[in-house]
Design a protein around this motif. Sequence first.
Motif, PDB file in Angstrom:
ATOM      1  N   MET A 152       0.841  -1.044   0.031  1.00 15.16           N
ATOM      2  CA  MET A 152      -0.049  -0.137   0.072  1.00 15.16           C
ATOM      3  C   MET A 152       0.835   1.224   0.098  1.00 15.16           C
ATOM      4  O   MET A 152       1.920   1.348   0.654  1.00 15.16           O
ATOM      5  N   VAL A 153       0.579   2.150  -0.850  1.00 16.02           N
ATOM      6  CA  VAL A 153       1.279   3.391  -0.858  1.00 16.02           C
ATOM      7  C   VAL A 153      -0.098   4.768  -0.713  1.00 16.02           C
ATOM      8  O   VAL A 153      -0.672   4.756  -1.573  1.00 16.02           O
ATOM      9  N   THR A 330      -3.904   0.324  12.867  1.00 16.65           N
ATOM     10  CA  THR A 330      -4.050  -1.158  13.139  1.00 16.65           C
ATOM     11  C   THR A 330      -2.988  -1.907  12.304  1.00 16.65           C
ATOM     12  O   THR A 330      -2.625  -2.924  12.936  1.00 16.65           O
ATOM     13  N   LEU A 331      -3.012  -1.406  10.909  1.00 14.20           N
ATOM     14  CA  LEU A 331      -2.184  -2.396  10.175  1.00 14.20           C
ATOM     15  C   LEU A 331      -0.562  -2.269  10.708  1.00 14.20           C
ATOM     16  O   LEU A 331       0.149  -3.176  10.802  1.00 14.20           O
ATOM     17  N   GLN A 332      -0.066  -1.082  10.992  1.00 14.78           N
ATOM     18  CA  GLN A 332       1.265  -0.885  11.548  1.00 14.78           C
ATOM     19  C   GLN A 332       1.591  -1.545  12.816  1.00 14.78           C
ATOM     20  O   GLN A 332       2.566  -2.094  12.757  1.00 14.78           O
ATOM     21  N   GLY A 339       7.005  -8.363  13.614  1.00 17.43           N
ATOM     22  CA  GLY A 339       8.400  -8.377  13.563  1.00 17.43           C
ATOM     23  C   GLY A 339       8.924  -8.033  12.142  1.00 17.43           C
ATOM     24  O   GLY A 339       9.929  -8.581  11.726  1.00 17.43           O
ATOM     25  N   VAL A 340       8.168  -7.346  11.327  1.00 16.94           N
ATOM     26  CA  VAL A 340       8.178  -7.016  10.183  1.00 16.94           C
ATOM     27  C   VAL A 340       9.422  -6.269   9.744  1.00 16.94           C
ATOM     28  O   VAL A 340       9.218  -5.170  10.404  1.00 16.94           O
ATOM     29  N   ARG A 341      10.560  -6.495   9.052  1.00 12.76           N
ATOM     30  CA  ARG A 341      11.572  -5.523   8.920  1.00 12.76           C
ATOM     31  C   ARG A 341      11.237  -4.299   8.167  1.00 12.76           C
ATOM     32  O   ARG A 341      11.666  -3.255   8.406  1.00 12.76           O
ATOM     33  N   GLU A 342      10.677  -4.680   6.831  1.00 14.06           N
ATOM     34  CA  GLU A 342      10.210  -3.779   6.028  1.00 14.06           C
ATOM     35  C   GLU A 342       8.746  -3.621   5.892  1.00 14.06           C
ATOM     36  O   GLU A 342       8.208  -4.523   5.110  1.00 14.06           O
ATOM     37  N   SER A 343       8.319  -2.372   6.147  1.00 16.03           N
ATOM     38  CA  SER A 343       7.018  -1.902   5.809  1.00 16.03           C
ATOM     39  C   SER A 343       6.408  -2.148   4.584  1.00 16.03           C
ATOM     40  O   SER A 343       6.822  -1.869   4.059  1.00 16.03           O
TER      41      SER A 343
END
Length: 382
Positions: A152-153, A330-332, A339-343
């Motif tokens: 998503m952007v 919520t998504l973030q 533990g996501v390194r790159e969103s």
Amino acid sequence: MIATTKSTEPGIGRSLTIPAPSLSRNVDNNNALLLSDDSLPLPTARPRSPGSQFHVSQKLYGRQEQVDILLNTFARVSGSSRRSAENGDTTPSSASSPSSPSSPSLNSSIIMSTSARYSELKRPRHKTTKNKRGEEIEDDVALTRVAPPPHMVLVSGYSGIGKTSVIDEVHKPIVQARGIFVRGKFDLYKRNASMLVQAFQQLIVQLLSQDDVDEYSKVLLDALEGEGQLIIDIIPQLARIIGPQPKLVTLPPIDTERRLSKRFLAFVRAFATEEHPLVIFIDDLQWADAMSLSLLQLLFEQDHMHLMLIGAYRDNEVDEGHPLMKMLGTLQDTEKAQGVRESRIQIITLKPLVLQDIAALTKDSLCSSKAHASPLAKLLLV
């Protein structure tokens, strides 16, 4: 008798002489002046050189970094970044290579000829296994790539700063790379999910104009598994592709909602493929309602789908309590917990153009030199 009238048009410094009879006998019921054939013709404008005609340049200025972010995100969603790594392609992406404001480019792994891309996609790949005797044999089952998760952007900025122009700049290269690009736009007075549905209605209309409608019909029928009426109720145009569907079995409300979500995801997944990654652009998210945002969240939370979600909103009309900000929070939070390194979420905030960009726009619009355009650009910036 000759009547002389002064022209009010700028740039015409002399009088136009028109016979008086023409002024008296050529008046219609609305008292509008009509010139007869016997009136003297207006002076013919002398041809001008191309440089003397003023046209505002249609290039996009000062937004190359933002365009690169959108195109590189599409590269990740389409899987081309991974294919480049697999094939040993070290060509730098558009983010690190200069390009003109009017010609955005995807990285070299995306800009492939159609035939080359399809041959690369359809080339059978077989994995090697060992039999009971320890001998290596080639498995008949072709390897299948796992689709990346959706990205998503969001493009933010105040009204008129150029959010839609930035996104329009990537429309053409995405379509050239075999992507499917659809859009919807929320309205201040129509805050409902129909604006998101609008994007999928556009998708069906695009599909009806293609030659491979029958192929998509088979894919959609398989994906919807006899429950296509759920989607037809939302997008009536779909019936022209998959035909009449059986009546639905009545379920309790909770089960009905789950069934609709399942089939909706299957419907979207049928289009969001490696061959044709799907890009959905939703404009004016500051007017989106909670139900529409929940659908966007549902799409984003899928594990594997060649899908890119683009949204634009006016950040001066969105505060922390807005449904959009709540959804993003919520998504973030979910990404942090995992533990996501790159969103997979990127937010682009557009700022006003700087002097250098305004000077370039002025120079191109006036067809003048940089030295002549710079003083005017400084005045425009004030």
